[in-house]
Write an enzyme that holds these catalytic residues in place. Structure first.
Site, short mmCIF file in Angstrom:
data_model
loop_
_atom_site.label_atom_id
_atom_site.label_comp_id
_atom_site.label_asym_id
_atom_site.label_seq_id
_atom_site.Cartn_x
_atom_site.Cartn_y
_atom_site.Cartn_z
N CYS A 104 32.67 50.55 44.95
CA CYS A 104 31.78 51.69 44.66
C CYS A 104 32.23 52.92 45.44
CB CYS A 104 30.33 51.35 44.96
SG CYS A 104 29.62 50.10 43.88
N ALA A 105 33.55 53.11 45.50
CA ALA A 105 34.12 54.26 46.21
C ALA A 105 35.38 54.71 45.50
CB ALA A 105 34.39 53.90 47.67
#
Length: 406
Positions: free
Chosen positions: A364-365
């Site tokens: 999630c980056a």
């Protein structure tokens, strides 16, 4: 006094199981931590012996459940050193907490032409809500870039701030790199320029003591499930003066004073105006038990133990010739790496066959993956129940993969 690692491991039932015929090595606590028996027992006890809907109940079970829930609110305030329990809002997790601030504070106080600052290392939960807000309101998002070592250079912040800048949203510890940002200094510089500051503490509260008043931030958010507590419960801390000015984000029961079909609705004071509907009461009880657990062990003692383990892990992993480590030398909680040119999913799948659980992917980056020009990374995360033996198993597994795949 040495850290009681054997007793700690015995407190976590799942650590005794096997995976693929091997003793489990759980190195994925940054995604979600395992639960001590005390947390499991607390939720079970509430459901079995004390369950009732909270608020407005005249009967004993309801009154008891309400009292226990509000006691946890006070407990959370003490845990992060908030000035008052009324600065603590129960939410589903970090993601909902940030969305609440974006949709309540952001939509109430920001206007077209304003700007906000985020960093290049943020989790999507601290990017996407601000992007959605910016698109709707015509607000500019400015990105604080990383240095080559995966850190923030505090002198770069001033160049991003002008008379349109209203808010800074920054993580305390990177969920990928483990970078520990100098939050107190960052907040001081931002506040000197008149900014409101939100700190994402999802990767911090389990690794070190947190004092929101000392940090000086306006909002602080974290999730229970990473703090050895239940899933589906999290915390938004907000300074009282700000919360009382913010409108509700969701409407429903429990967050109102009065409702009239002709006169409209008036809302409860903060924090209750932000807690529409029936809360995750069992999760709140479990969060209280998790805070009791880490408090009894001592956050400073946990921090010291984990830092020693981190230094050992980095030293051992650095001996693997084809392994690339990402992020600074001094870090907390997580180790991101890739093994040669092998895809992270392949490495993670092989390790799983050896009973070793890590996280693989973009974590999630995606902006951080773009910074390093890789599609994905492997991530091993360390928690209070991990040991040098866990690290040795990881290193041996990676060496085995290196030998098998070349």
């Amino acid at each position: 006094m040495s850290f009681p690692i054997e007793r700690v491991r015995a407190d976590f039932p799942l650590l005794s199981r096997q995976v693929n015929g091997q003793p489990l090595v759980y190195l994925d606590s940054a995604a979600s931590a395992q639960k001590p028996q005390a947390v499991i027992d607390k939720e079970l006890h509430f459901y079995r012996d004390g369950y009732a809907a909270v608020h407005r109940g005249i009967h004993s079970l309801s009154a008891e459940a309400t009292q226990q829930m509000e006691a946890v609110r006070t407990q959370v305030a003490d845990f992060i050193h908030a000035a008052s329990a009324e600065e603590i809002i129960f939410v589903r997790g970090t993601t909902e907490a940030i969305n609440l601030v974006a949709n309540s504070y952001g939509r109430h106080f920001l206007v077209t032409g304003d700007s906000i600052i985020i960093t290049e290392m943020e989790h999507h939960a601290n990017i996407v809500p601000w992007q959605m807000l910016a698109q709707d309101l015509g607000v500019e998002i400015r990105v604080w870039p990383l240095t080559a070592t995966g850190e923030l250079e505090i002198t770069d912040l001033a160049a991003l701030i002008d008379d349109t800048t209203r808010l800074l949203a920054v993580t305390q510890i990177s969920n990928v790199l483990g970078t520990v940002n100098p939050i107190k200094d960052i907040v001081a510089q931002a506040k000197a320029a008149g900014l409101v500051v939100l700190v994402d503490g999802a990767q911090a509260v389990m690794h070190q003591p947190v004092d929101v008043q000392a940090l000086g931030c306006d909002f602080y958010v974290f999730s229970g499930h990473k703090l050895y507590g239940p899933s589906g419960i999290g915390i938004l801390y907000g300074k009282s003066a700000l919360l009382q000015q913010m409108p509700p984000w969701e409407g429903g029961g429990a967050m109102i004073k009065t409702v009239s079909l002709t006169q409209g609705t008036t809302f409860a004071d903060a924090p209750w105006r932000f807690e529409a509907g029936s809360p995750n009461t069992a999760g709140i009880m479990g969060l209280g038990a998790a805070i009791d657990y880490v408090t009894e062990l001592g956050l400073l003692q946990i921090q010291q133990y984990e830092q020693s383990l981190m230094h050992y892990a980095l030293a051992q992993l650095s001996q693997i010739k084809s392994l690339t480590l990402y992020g600074p030398t001094e870090r907390a909680g997580v180790i991101a790496f890739n093994l040669g040119l092998h895809h992270a999913y392949d490495v993670g799948s092989f390790l799983d066959q050896y009973g070793i659980a890590i996280r693989t992917g973009h974590h999630c980056a995606m902006p951080l993956m773009a910074f390093y020009q890789v599609p994905s990374m492997c991530r091993a995360s360390l928690a209070l129940y991990n040991t040098r033996e866990d690290v040795d198993r990881l290193v041996a597994g990676l060496q085995r993969i290196e030998k098998l795949l070349g």
